[in-house]
Scaffold this motif. Structure first.
Motif: not given
Ligand code: HPA
Length: 280
Positions: A236-237, A247, A194-195, A211-212, A114-116
């Motif tokens: 996923t987002n 987030l 999260y970032e 990003v993950g 899953a990644a942003g």
């Protein structure tokens, strides 16, 4: 330090359990996709705790099984659950299962996560994306320390870390199954926070699209061992600061859950296509 003896011990214990099954494809099933392993036929399920040296997740409710069986007739070794660097495992521990499974004879891997997504104009939550390349921002590498020459070279090439051939096979599989598939560069952060929006801005500037907090350690170790790797992210987002909201892990899980049937279809279609195109 991982040693050959440690790896061989795990390989032997798995071989004793799987009989004459010879997995051709390795699968790392990321967030929300683990159930694909439940659909394997003629399957042997081995809890990680029963394999010498395998890391067992401390996070409650996380399944940790190696499932060896057939996916649409193709023998695969599926990792149902994985451990992450942010849980406090060393890089060597994180990649040990992938190394051991490779020593069973697997040369081809499909790794999901899953990644942003970093760009709202090109990605939307729920998009499935082929990883074309990565940027390692974890501040660590699984190959530091004494090199095990038996596994691979001291300075492995990473020019095609995500196999061109497998990517073209996946695109073909997605196309025939009518599943849209995007592409992007994946940046791996250590997490578990999260970032910040500033970090996301930096990642966009240096060329990342997704990003993950996973995947990159395994991809490095598998390239070291000469494997062909396919990486697929579920966006996923939208990443921090890209959309107005905050987030949450709930959002990540919700989206992964929403697209899990499509994700499963893509993985299945890709496995079948790999099987028919590569003489496994
Ligand atoms: N950042 C880092 N890891 C993630 C994200 C994110 O936005 N979404 C899912 N995993």
């Amino acid at each position: 330090m991982t040693s050959m003896t440690q790896i061989d011990r795990a390989v032997k214990s798995i071989k004793e359990r799987i009989g004459d099954r010879t997995p051709a494809i390795g699968l790392i099933l990321g967030s929300g996709l683990g159930y694909v392993a439940d659909t394997l036929t003629d399957a042997v399920v081995i809890p990680y705790g029963e394999i010498p040296g395998f890391p067992v997740s401390r996070v409650e409710g996380h399944k940790g099984n190696l499932v060896v069986g057939r996916l649409d007739g193709v023998c695969v070794a599926a990792m149902q659950g994985r451990v992450h660097y942010y849980e406090g495992w060393t890089m060597e521990e994180v990649v040990l299962p992938a190394r051991v499974i490779t020593r069973l004879g697997v040369r081809t891997w499909i790794i999901t996560n899953a990644a942003g997504a970093l760009d709202a104009s090109r990605y939307a939550p729920g998009d499935l994306c082929l990883i074309t390349d990565h940027i390692n921002m974890m501040g660590a590498n699984p190959l530091t320390g004494v090199n095990i020459d038996e596994l691979g070279p001291r300075f492995p090439d990473m020019t095609a870390a995500y196999s061109r051939k497998l990517r073209s096979i996946a695109k073909k599989a997605a196309c025939s199954a009518g599943l849209p598939l995007k592409e992007g560069v994946y940046a791996a952060m250590m997490g578990p926070s999260y970032e910040t929006p500033a970090e996301i801005h930096m990642l966009r500037t240096i060329g990342a699209d997704l990003v993950g907090m996973s995947t990159v350690p395994e991809v490095i170790a598998l390239n070291h061992m000469g494997c062909e790797v396919l990486g697929i992210s579920c966006a996923t987002n939208l990443a921090a600061g890209v959309s107005a909201g905050k987030l949450s892990h709930e959002e990540v899980k919700e989206t992964a859950d929403r697209v899990k049937d499509t994700f499963e279809k893509l993985v299945r279609a890709t496995v079948r296509e790999i099987h028919s195109e590569i003489n496994l």
